[in-house]
Scaffold this active site. Structure first.
Site, PDB file in Angstrom:
ATOM      1  N   CYS A 163      47.734  42.005  44.177  1.00 51.49           N
ATOM      2  CA  CYS A 163      47.418  40.730  43.523  1.00 51.49           C
ATOM      3  C   CYS A 163      48.415  40.352  42.430  1.00 51.49           C
ATOM      4  CB  CYS A 163      46.003  40.783  42.960  1.00 51.49           C
ATOM      5  SG  CYS A 163      44.794  41.235  44.212  1.00 51.49           S
ATOM      6  N   HIS A 304      44.154  36.712  34.442  1.00 53.49           N
ATOM      7  CA  HIS A 304      43.927  37.211  35.809  1.00 53.49           C
ATOM      8  C   HIS A 304      42.458  37.041  36.168  1.00 53.49           C
ATOM      9  CE1 HIS A 304      44.809  39.390  39.421  1.00 53.49           C
ATOM     10  NE2 HIS A 304      43.936  40.348  39.147  1.00 53.49           N
ATOM     11  N   GLU A 315      40.965  43.497  31.033  1.00 50.92           N
ATOM     12  CA  GLU A 315      42.015  42.544  30.664  1.00 50.92           C
ATOM     13  C   GLU A 315      41.783  42.015  29.248  1.00 50.92           C
ATOM     14  OE1 GLU A 315      44.274  38.487  32.248  1.00 50.92           O
ATOM     15  OE2 GLU A 315      42.290  39.003  33.063  1.00 50.92           O
ATOM     16  N   LYS A 336      40.516  31.285  38.727  1.00 46.85           N
ATOM     17  CA  LYS A 336      39.939  31.832  39.962  1.00 46.85           C
ATOM     18  C   LYS A 336      38.491  31.394  40.121  1.00 46.85           C
ATOM     19  CE  LYS A 336      42.884  35.949  40.384  1.00 46.85           C
ATOM     20  NZ  LYS A 336      43.714  35.763  39.182  1.00 46.85           N
ATOM     21  N   HIS A 341      39.947  34.143  44.631  1.00 43.27           N
ATOM     22  CA  HIS A 341      41.073  35.049  44.381  1.00 43.27           C
ATOM     23  C   HIS A 341      42.002  35.030  45.583  1.00 43.27           C
ATOM     24  CE1 HIS A 341      43.546  38.162  43.037  1.00 43.27           C
ATOM     25  NE2 HIS A 341      42.667  39.098  42.746  1.00 43.27           N
ATOM     26  N   PHE A 401      45.909  46.003  42.827  1.00 42.13           N
ATOM     27  CA  PHE A 401      45.636  47.359  43.291  1.00 42.13           C
ATOM     28  C   PHE A 401      46.934  48.162  43.317  1.00 42.13           C
ATOM     29  CE2 PHE A 401      41.607  46.465  46.070  1.00 42.13           C
ATOM     30  CZ  PHE A 401      40.885  46.218  44.920  1.00 42.13           C
TER      31      PHE A 401
END
Length: 413
Positions: A163, A304, A315, A336, A341, A401
């Site tokens: 991502c 994010h 975050e 998002k 996403h 990831f």
């Protein structure tokens, strides 16, 4: 010799909100959601625990030529349409092919092509497998399609870092322009994996929201009731240009790309590093340093913010570590909530939103935030929020990831 300044001269998108960047931005400001119940019979037949996603508002095959669409995986279809939108928006720059490059990204690649070809092989035998299967499923297929469309011969590179992919690609484009590899680069990312296998796999990880009865309310970053992200698909692109080249051709300049940074956690394959002083805050600090700005200069962050219980807090703690009390004065948007996403394309569409926020001096809204998590005390824009006058600087965060971190820094033109 000082590195050349880099500017944004075009934006493009093909998203869950609209079939181009400008309409996507308009829908975002209006508080629309791109999440919708899946219209496919397989969602019910396979008894998937999640039956919705943020699919593109328009099917790309309705826009592309039939032969053209047949030769491209859905991800590459979306990429080509976003790139065309950005290129036209930039005024179709007159640039030598050897001075035009592509820095693109995806998180997964041609998953629809791969799995469909596997089904064909099992059900009909090897002679029925489409001959273009490999060129269509390869992760660099989208970059190749864009490169051939615009005769870009300064390199067509592909980043695959989950991502964080497209934000990293934008940072790579900045470096390539600074180093003189090109005068113009089309940068961005694509993703099209709203397929039963990824849906089932993400659901098994407990990563997806299961609000099947209300898809449009499912993505709710920073809300106490958030229960996971909404899988999305789409593509977005920026035309990035050396400022001297852009000004010589009289281009409209949206914003400046000041800097960026990439790090890795070396911690866990899927969980973020929980340390408040780990790699994520280091990425933000390095990006600010590369941009030549200070924490006091930042007025807006496109976070994010995936809407997962663990990720949003991690975050936030990282941002608090970097900005301290200054964070309370920074307007945060978690877009998002509207787009879902987009995985490898997330950083690209959020870069488009960051650029538009600076150009229009308006932070876009975070929808569905009705019960703010008390553990995340941020100034979140829940409706379009005016940004101040003067020179503005904004941050765009992406994490993926594998512990991939990418942050870019933009400023008003």
């Amino acid at each position: 010799m000082a590195a050349p300044d880099v500017v944004v001269t075009g934006i493009g998108a093909f998203s869950p909100l609209a079939a181009n960047a400008q309409d996507t931005w308009t829908a975002l400001l209006a508080g629309e959601s791109g999440a919708r119940t899946l219209p496919y019979a397989w969602a019910e037949e396979l008894q998937l625990p999640v039956t919705f996603a943020a699919t593109t508002k328009t099917d790309p095959t309705e826009v592309l030529d039939r032969i053209e669409a047949k030769r491209l995986d859905r991800g590459a279809q979306l990429a080509l349409l976003a790139a065309r939108d950005a290129w036209a928006d930039a005024g179709a720059p007159d640039v030598e092919p050897a001075r035009l490059g592509v820095d693109w990204a995806t998180g997964i690649g041609g998953v629809w092509t791969l799995l469909s070809a596997w089904d064909t092989l099992k059900e009909k035998g090897p002679r029925r497998v489409p001959p273009l299967t490999v060129p269509m499923l390869m992760p660099n297929a989208a970059a190749a399609a864009i490169e051939m469309e615009f005769t870009a011969r300064a390199g067509a590179r592909t980043v695959v870092s989950a991502c964080a992919s497209s934000n990293e690609a934008i940072g790579n484009a900045l470096d390539h322009l600074r180093l003189g590899y090109a005068d113009v680069i089309i940068a961005g990312g694509t993703e099209a994996c709203v397929h039963p296998l990824p849906l089932a796999a993400f659901a098994q990880m407990q990563a997806l929201s299961k609000r099947n009865d209300a898809p449009e309310l499912a993505s709710r970053p920073y809300d106490a009731g958030r229960d996971g992200f909404v899988l999305g698909e789409g593509a977005a692109a920026l035309v990035l240009e050396r400022e001297d080249h852009a000004r010589a051709r009289g281009a409209r300049i949206y914003a400046r790309l000041l800097g960026g940074a990439v790090t890795s956690d070396a911690h866990h394959i899927s969980a973020p590093d929980p340390s408040p002083d780990g790699s994520v805050p280091r990425t933000m600090r390095l990006a600010l340093e590369d941009a030549g700005v200070d924490v006091a200069d930042i007025v807006h962050i496109n976070a994010h913010a995936t809407s997962t219980p663990v990720g949003d807090i991690a975050e936030y703690k990282s941002m608090r570590n970097v900005f301290g009390d200054r964070l309370d004065e920074i307007v945060v948007s978690a877009t998002k909530s509207a787009t879902g996403h987009l995985l490898g394309a997330a950083g690209a569409i959020e870069a488009v939103f960051t650029v538009k926020a600076l150009q229009e001096r308006t932070a876009p809204p975070t929808i569905n935030l009705t019960d703010p998590d008390p553990e995340i005390p941020l100034d979140v824009a829940t409706s379009p929020r005016a940004l101040p006058e003067g020179d503005l600087v904004a941050l765009s965060n992406s994490f993926g990831f594998g512990g991939h971190n990418a942050v870019t820094v933009f400023a008003t033109a």
